[in-house]
Design an enzyme around this catalytic site. Structure first.
Site, PDB file in Angstrom:
ATOM      1  N   SER A 133     -27.597  32.881 -10.471  1.00 15.93           N
ATOM      2  CA  SER A 133     -26.727  34.019 -10.750  1.00 15.93           C
ATOM      3  C   SER A 133     -25.422  33.538 -11.389  1.00 15.93           C
ATOM      4  CB  SER A 133     -26.483  34.812  -9.469  1.00 15.93           C
ATOM      5  OG  SER A 133     -25.933  36.085  -9.740  1.00 15.93           O
ATOM      6  N   ARG A 206     -19.662  46.402  -2.611  1.00 14.36           N
ATOM      7  CA  ARG A 206     -20.735  45.539  -2.105  1.00 14.36           C
ATOM      8  C   ARG A 206     -22.031  46.321  -1.913  1.00 14.36           C
ATOM      9  NH1 ARG A 206     -22.305  40.292  -2.164  1.00 14.36           N
ATOM     10  NH2 ARG A 206     -23.198  39.599  -0.189  1.00 14.36           N
ATOM     11  N   ASP A 296     -36.648  40.936 -10.394  1.00 11.02           N
ATOM     12  CA  ASP A 296     -35.200  41.007 -10.601  1.00 11.02           C
ATOM     13  C   ASP A 296     -34.866  42.130 -11.582  1.00 11.02           C
ATOM     14  OD1 ASP A 296     -32.481  40.523 -11.004  1.00 11.02           O
ATOM     15  OD2 ASP A 296     -32.726  38.346 -11.140  1.00 11.02           O
ATOM     16  N   HIS A 325     -33.266  40.201  -7.243  1.00 12.91           N
ATOM     17  CA  HIS A 325     -32.364  39.124  -7.641  1.00 12.91           C
ATOM     18  C   HIS A 325     -32.052  38.163  -6.497  1.00 12.91           C
ATOM     19  CE1 HIS A 325     -29.285  37.191 -10.022  1.00 12.91           C
ATOM     20  NE2 HIS A 325     -28.351  37.454  -9.128  1.00 12.91           N
ATOM     21  N   ASP A 326     -31.907  38.685  -5.303  1.00 11.46           N
ATOM     22  CA  ASP A 326     -31.562  37.849  -4.149  1.00 11.46           C
ATOM     23  C   ASP A 326     -32.679  36.915  -3.705  1.00 11.46           C
ATOM     24  OD1 ASP A 326     -28.910  38.298  -3.669  1.00 11.46           O
ATOM     25  OD2 ASP A 326     -29.186  39.601  -1.931  1.00 11.46           O
TER      26      ASP A 326
END
Length: 354
Positions: A133, A206, A296, A325-326
């Site tokens: 990232s 967040r 992702d 993505h994580d």
């Protein structure tokens, strides 16, 4: 435990020069006499230098980051609240925190600052730079660093879940999160009291980010339409999860630092002032392992495929996971095997091979 070194001064791309610049870092293993067995780990947006905390499964004998062979080092990014110079740092000229006077920071500023820090640690060359990232953005920038004789300072690169430049899609996500922070009445144009920050705005930012970090299948599979029966308002489970993630970040991060770092990510473009995009990518001659994630939605697999199309010595590995993505912070055993296997076979000069 993280340590801190101090650079006498540093000038950012926007022309601002700061004095007594702290850089927080953590290391594992021993730097060899030649100073060329360093493996640089570049952390993600809200990460810190403690690789063992968030990438512990990659760290160890015969793993991707092997302290018995490598001098593993992770440096905290400027703008982060975890020890490197940031809006929270005290300006030695004034005795007050930089706050809104903190300069604009680019991805290249981070690499230049960290280059000087590595040299102060005795590193003469980096065997491999790896990161996901935001960390992957720095990895790609490291590919352009050279030694005094014009040789690559970094011998091989592993950019994970990233492309060669921040797209309008990604900048849009960052700006929406910043606007959530700005819209909090406590923001006060960034001049909020540190003991009463805009926590609602940061929490909302967040929550928005977490949606982009996962995938539809991941959230549906984990939460579905389940409600939290034990809570009085009975929110959907995914609502409760997002609120929890927002609160966790509020408890450990500063809103102004979050704004600074997301703006830094938006500067990511390897071709800026270097030439035509595809040609700039083609100039990266180091062996590269590009890792993409098939689910992702934030940095889609097409971006990693584009990198491999243009990087002359690139290998593509796909992390197959429903978690979006994580996944590079979740599927750690598989990622470690990918990186360790590639590093063992990468065409890196033997004098610096880890």
């Amino acid at each position: 435990m993280p340590q801190t070194l101090t650079l006498p001064q540093f000038t950012f791309e926007d022309g601002t020069t700061l004095r007594d610049v702290p850089v927080a870092y953590q290391t594992w293993g021993t730097l060899n006499a030649a100073g060329d067995n360093a493996v640089l780990v570049c952390h993600a947006l809200t990460g810190d230098p403690d690789v063992s905390d968030w990438w512990g499964a990659l760290l160890g004998r015969d793993r991707a980051l092997d302290p018995t062979e490598d001098f593993v080092v992770c440096l905290n990014v400027p703008g982060s609240p975890y020890g490197t110079v940031s809006p929270l740092t005290v300006n030695p000229k004034t005795g007050a925190r930089y706050r809104t006077d903190f300069p604009i920071v680019t991805t290249r500023d981070t690499v230049q600052l960290h280059r000087r820090a590595l040299e102060q640690l005795g590193v003469r060359r980096v065997a491999c730079a790896v990161g996901g990232s935001m960390g992957g953005m720095h990895v790609l920038e490291w590919a352009f660093e050279t030694t005094d004789d014009g040789a690559p300072f970094v011998q091989s690169i592993v950019p994970i879940a990233v492309g060669g430049r921040h797209s309008a899609w990604q900048i849009g996500w960052s700006e929406a999160q910043r606007q959530a922070i700005y819209s909090d009445p406590k923001w006060q144009d960034g001049e909020y009291p540190l003991d009463d920050p805009p926590t609602s705005g940061l929490s909302t930012a967040r929550m928005m980010a977490m949606v982009s970090y996962r995938s539809r299948d991941s959230l549906d599979g984990r939460f579905g339409r389940e409600r939290m029966e034990e809570q009085s308002e009975k929110p959907y489970a995914v609502e409760s999860y997002l609120r929890h993630q927002g609160k966790k970040l509020v408890d450990r991060f500063d809103p102004q630092c979050y704004v600074t770092l997301t703006k830094q990510m938006d500067t990511h473009d390897v071709s800026r002032d270097r030439g035509e995009y595809e040609a700039v990518l083609a100039s990266i001659e180091q062996p590269a392992l590009v890792v993409g994630i098939d689910s992702d939605v934030l940095y889609p697999l097409s971006e990693q495929q584009e990198l491999v199309q243009h990087l002359p010595q690139a290998t593509l590995e796909i992390l197959s996971s429903p978690h979006g993505h994580d996944s590079f912070l979740i599927e750690l055993e598989e990622l470690s095997e990918m990186v360790a296997g590639w590093r063992a076979n990468a065409n890196v000069p033997s004098s610096v091979a880890a």
